[in-house]
Design a protein around this motif. Structure first.
Motif, PDB file in Angstrom:
ATOM      1  N   TRP A 100       0.842  -1.194   0.000  1.00 40.57           N
ATOM      2  CA  TRP A 100       0.000   0.000   0.000  1.00 40.57           C
ATOM      3  C   TRP A 100       0.881   1.249   0.000  1.00 40.57           C
ATOM      4  O   TRP A 100       0.648   2.192  -0.743  1.00 40.57           O
ATOM      5  CB  TRP A 100      -0.934  -0.033   1.212  1.00 40.57           C
ATOM      6  N   GLY A 101       1.932   1.238   0.820  1.00 36.63           N
ATOM      7  CA  GLY A 101       2.867   2.362   0.872  1.00 36.63           C
ATOM      8  C   GLY A 101       3.603   2.570  -0.437  1.00 36.63           C
ATOM      9  O   GLY A 101       3.779   3.705  -0.902  1.00 36.63           O
ATOM     10  N   GLU A 102       4.030   1.477  -1.065  1.00 38.38           N
ATOM     11  CA  GLU A 102       4.712   1.581  -2.367  1.00 38.38           C
ATOM     12  C   GLU A 102       3.784   2.206  -3.406  1.00 38.38           C
ATOM     13  O   GLU A 102       4.218   3.019  -4.229  1.00 38.38           O
ATOM     14  CB  GLU A 102       5.158   0.196  -2.842  1.00 38.38           C
ATOM     15  N   ALA A 103       2.512   1.833  -3.369  1.00 37.93           N
ATOM     16  CA  ALA A 103       1.555   2.316  -4.371  1.00 37.93           C
ATOM     17  C   ALA A 103       1.154   3.771  -4.166  1.00 37.93           C
ATOM     18  O   ALA A 103       0.835   4.465  -5.131  1.00 37.93           O
ATOM     19  CB  ALA A 103       0.307   1.429  -4.354  1.00 37.93           C
ATOM     20  N   HIS A 104       1.195   4.255  -2.910  1.00 39.17           N
ATOM     21  CA  HIS A 104       0.602   5.567  -2.631  1.00 39.17           C
ATOM     22  C   HIS A 104       1.541   6.625  -2.074  1.00 39.17           C
ATOM     23  O   HIS A 104       1.146   7.788  -1.984  1.00 39.17           O
ATOM     24  CB  HIS A 104      -0.585   5.399  -1.672  1.00 39.17           C
ATOM     25  N   PHE A 105       2.758   6.277  -1.693  1.00 35.41           N
ATOM     26  CA  PHE A 105       3.613   7.252  -1.028  1.00 35.41           C
ATOM     27  C   PHE A 105       4.983   7.452  -1.665  1.00 35.41           C
ATOM     28  O   PHE A 105       5.847   8.093  -1.075  1.00 35.41           O
ATOM     29  CB  PHE A 105       3.759   6.895   0.455  1.00 35.41           C
ATOM     30  N   PHE A 106       5.171   6.908  -2.862  1.00 29.70           N
ATOM     31  CA  PHE A 106       6.428   7.089  -3.577  1.00 29.70           C
ATOM     32  C   PHE A 106       6.124   7.549  -4.993  1.00 29.70           C
ATOM     33  O   PHE A 106       5.202   7.043  -5.633  1.00 29.70           O
ATOM     34  CB  PHE A 106       7.238   5.782  -3.627  1.00 29.70           C
ATOM     35  N   ASP A 107       6.916   8.491  -5.465  1.00 29.26           N
ATOM     36  CA  ASP A 107       6.790   8.912  -6.859  1.00 29.26           C
ATOM     37  C   ASP A 107       7.329   7.812  -7.758  1.00 29.26           C
ATOM     38  O   ASP A 107       8.204   7.032  -7.338  1.00 29.26           O
ATOM     39  CB  ASP A 107       7.584  10.208  -7.104  1.00 29.26           C
TER      40      ASP A 107
END
Length: 156
Positions: A100-107
């Motif tokens: 979830w973090g990879e999908a939503h918090f990294f450009d």
């Protein structure tokens, strides 16, 4: 000091789970143990958390049956922390939060740590939820069956 609301008797599994974990430090501690950090000093250095906070979180996770204290693997007089079966069952939760973090918090293209399949050295597939017959499910495909409590008045 504000007293913490306890959710350990809630009829909601999410509420009971959040109550057992306590806070975000605890999930990061579990993440560290999954990554191989087992000693207090290793965990403290990895997280950069104050020793008193780490001590309290570790104690809570041990008391909750998520971690156990074991003799040091190198035979020294120190002790280490190990995940219990209950703690190892948090693996899917950690993977889900990571994805979830990879999908939503990294450009796009922004470097970040990644979890790899140890055997093949490749990234993991995205976690999916499936029905009993194998269909992929999303939020619109599920419903929560609430528990009736004695004395509840049925809706009209």
């Amino acid at each position: 000091m504000v007293k913490r609301t306890r959710l350990n008797e809630s009829d909601c599994p999410v509420a009971r789970s959040v109550d057992a974990i306590g806070d975000w430090w605890s999930l990061l501690i579990v993440r560290d143990l999954l990554e191989g950090n087992r000693r207090f000093g290793e965990i403290q250095r990895s997280l950069g958390v104050a020793k008193n906070i780490l001590t309290a979180r570790l104690r809570g996770l041990v008391d909750g049956g998520v971690l156990e204290v074991v003799p040091a693997s190198d035979g020294s007089a120190y002790h280490e922390y190990a995940l219990t079966p209950k703690g190892r069952d948090l693996f899917n939760v950690i993977v889900a939060l990571r994805q979830w973090g990879e999908a939503h918090f990294f450009d796009p293209g922004e470097p970040h740590s990644e979890m790899l399949d140890r055997r093949h050295g490749r990234p993991l597939r995205a976690l999916e939820v499936h029905s009993f017959d194998g269909r992929r499910l999303g939020p619109d495909d599920t419903v929560v069956n609430k528990v009736d409590h004695p004395g509840d008045v049925p809706p009209k």
